[in-house]
Scaffold this motif. Structure first.
Motif, PDB file in Angstrom:
ATOM      1  N   LEU A  51      30.928  44.511  32.994  1.00  0.00           N
ATOM      2  CA  LEU A  51      32.107  43.820  33.229  1.00  0.00           C
ATOM      3  C   LEU A  51      32.694  43.223  34.427  1.00  0.00           C
TER       4      LEU A  51
ATOM      5  N   ARG B   4      42.808  38.846  29.621  1.00  0.00           N
ATOM      6  CA  ARG B   4      41.896  38.210  28.786  1.00  0.00           C
ATOM      7  C   ARG B   4      40.440  38.163  28.875  1.00  0.00           C
ATOM      8  N   ALA B   5      39.419  38.674  28.181  1.00  0.00           N
ATOM      9  CA  ALA B   5      38.182  38.851  28.518  1.00  0.00           C
ATOM     10  C   ALA B   5      37.467  38.025  27.345  1.00  0.00           C
TER      11      ALA B   5
ATOM     12  N   ALA C 198      35.444  41.098  36.599  1.00  0.00           N
ATOM     13  CA  ALA C 198      36.592  40.943  36.761  1.00  0.00           C
ATOM     14  C   ALA C 198      36.740  39.559  37.636  1.00  0.00           C
TER      15      ALA C 198
ATOM     16  N   TRP D 154      32.728  46.422  24.089  1.00  0.00           N
ATOM     17  CA  TRP D 154      33.088  45.121  23.330  1.00  0.00           C
ATOM     18  C   TRP D 154      33.379  45.371  21.945  1.00  0.00           C
TER      19      TRP D 154
ATOM     20  N   GLN E 141      36.378  39.105  32.686  1.00  0.00           N
ATOM     21  CA  GLN E 141      37.972  39.341  32.415  1.00  0.00           C
ATOM     22  C   GLN E 141      38.704  38.787  33.435  1.00  0.00           C
TER      23      GLN E 141
END
Length: 83
Positions: A45, A21-22, A47, A37, A15
């Motif tokens: 996840l 936005r991922a 970042a 998801w 992300q």
């Protein structure tokens, strides 16, 4: 291919911190954070600061450096000196 020598490659969600936005991809990276998801599964996840979604080169926000102005300034200051 030899067995048990390759790192574990699994689905991971990356992300973008600035845009939010991922995207889901495969990686060997791991994380303690998780995200639910769109497909209903939970994935690790990670970042990241910059992706193609926020990098200035890809978004068109990249500044163009005025190299001609720099050269002229240099020549005015140091160029054409007599000996």
């Amino acid at each position: 291919m030899k067995r048990d020598i390759h790192p574990d490659c699994h689905p991971v969600v990356f992300q973008d911190r600035s845009t939010g936005r991922a995207f889901l991809t495969r990686s060997t990276a791991t994380s303690g954070r998780a995200i639910d998801w769109e497909d209903g599964n939970t994935y690790p996840l990670i970042a990241v600061d910059i992706t193609a979604d926020s990098r200035p080169f890809w978004t068109g926000d990249q500044r163009v450096i005025d190299t001609a102005g720099r050269v002229e300034k240099f020549n005015r200051r140091y160029g054409k000196r007599s000996r």
